[in-house]
Scaffold this active site. Structure first.
Site, PDB file in Angstrom:
ATOM      1  N   ASN A 205      45.461  37.399  -4.471  1.00 41.85           N
ATOM      2  CA  ASN A 205      46.142  37.862  -5.734  1.00 41.85           C
ATOM      3  C   ASN A 205      45.424  36.971  -7.033  1.00 41.85           C
ATOM      4  O   ASN A 205      44.286  36.074  -6.815  1.00 41.85           O
ATOM      5  CB  ASN A 205      47.399  37.464  -5.556  1.00 41.85           C
ATOM      6  CG  ASN A 205      48.280  38.588  -6.257  1.00 41.85           C
ATOM      7  OD1 ASN A 205      48.077  38.982  -7.614  1.00 41.85           O
ATOM      8  ND2 ASN A 205      49.539  38.941  -6.141  1.00 41.85           N
TER       9      ASN A 205
ATOM     10  N   HIS B  50      34.801  13.976  -4.126  1.00 41.96           N
ATOM     11  CA  HIS B  50      33.885  12.961  -4.830  1.00 41.96           C
ATOM     12  C   HIS B  50      34.329  11.669  -4.091  1.00 41.96           C
ATOM     13  O   HIS B  50      35.232  11.052  -3.806  1.00 41.96           O
ATOM     14  CB  HIS B  50      34.283  12.832  -6.286  1.00 41.96           C
ATOM     15  CG  HIS B  50      33.820  14.203  -6.741  1.00 41.96           C
ATOM     16  ND1 HIS B  50      32.749  14.599  -7.391  1.00 41.96           N
ATOM     17  CD2 HIS B  50      34.936  15.356  -7.464  1.00 41.96           C
ATOM     18  CE1 HIS B  50      32.765  15.871  -7.925  1.00 41.96           C
ATOM     19  NE2 HIS B  50      34.056  16.338  -7.740  1.00 41.96           N
TER      20      HIS B  50
ATOM     21  N   ARG C  62      58.147  24.314  11.266  1.00 41.90           N
ATOM     22  CA  ARG C  62      58.604  24.788  12.373  1.00 41.90           C
ATOM     23  C   ARG C  62      57.719  25.909  13.042  1.00 41.90           C
ATOM     24  O   ARG C  62      56.740  26.129  12.383  1.00 41.90           O
ATOM     25  CB  ARG C  62      60.037  25.606  12.242  1.00 41.90           C
ATOM     26  CG  ARG C  62      59.792  26.859  11.356  1.00 41.90           C
ATOM     27  CD  ARG C  62      61.358  27.300  11.153  1.00 41.90           C
ATOM     28  NE  ARG C  62      61.287  28.457  10.464  1.00 41.90           N
ATOM     29  CZ  ARG C  62      60.855  29.813  11.038  1.00 41.90           C
ATOM     30  NH1 ARG C  62      60.843  29.955  12.389  1.00 41.90           N
ATOM     31  NH2 ARG C  62      60.994  30.985  10.102  1.00 41.90           N
TER      32      ARG C  62
END
Length: 193
Positions: free
Chosen positions: A84, A114, A182
């Site tokens: 998206n 970095h 879960r």
């Protein structure tokens, strides 16, 4: 080794002052610009740009503009890929997406990092570690996936997560830092019928 070879090897390299990498990033930014300016009705043109730009593309993919990346050639997407709006992929190393991956808005995949050492960092040194996303993965909005992370198959990453460590297959994971909350069960298949 060239700076590009160092990046591929996962060792510190200079991305800020290397002529080859600067030119490649500039070219990628130009391609992203063209892609992002392509009208919505010209989906075939968008598909062609991505097919030529990425290292590998599967069947059936949609990437909603705007989209941004560093190089393009280090990105591989499987079949039925959807990203998206506002997807950012900093692909100093490989970023591989499996089949049936769905990415919500405002997500980032960052292979670059970095050094903690200020002298090295101020020299423009960085590292790039590959990211791998498995098959059948849904990544919620505003997720950041950090360097070197692997996400297994059949996973849901909850919105707003910062994924700093590997996530196993078959789970729902969420949070900052992202953690498994879960397993995905058979009961989840019937939940929305």
């Amino acid at each position: 080794m060239t700076e590009k070879e160092k990046a591929a090897a996962g060792v510190l390299y200079n991305a800020n002052y290397d002529k080859v990498l600067l030119e490649e990033r500039c070219q990628a930014k130009s391609i992203c610009y063209d892609y992002n300016q392509t009208p919505p009705a010209e989906q075939k043109k968008r598909e062609h740009i991505i097919k030529e730009f990425f290292g590998r593309v599967g069947q059936n993919y949609i990437i909603e503009p705007p989209f941004f990346c560093d190089y393009g050639y280090n990105i591989e997407i499987g079949d039925n890929f959807f990203a998206n709006h506002n997807c950012v992929i900093l692909d100093g190393a490989k970023v591989t997406f499996g089949n049936n991956v769905f990415i919500a808005p405002n997500c980032g995949f960052y292979t670059a990092g970095h050094p903690l050492d200020t002298e090295q960092r101020n020299e423009g040194l960085e590292y790039a570690y590959p990211i791998k996303i498995g098959n059948n993965v849904w990544i919620g909005a505003h997720v950041a996936v950090m360097p070197g992370v692997t996400i297994g198959d059949n996973v849901v990453i909850g919105s707003g997560s910062i994924v700093t460590k590997d996530i196993p297959s078959g789970v729902v994971a969420v949070g900052n830092p992202c953690q498994v909350i879960r397993e995905i069960t058979k009961e989840d298949k019937n939940k929305y019928k």
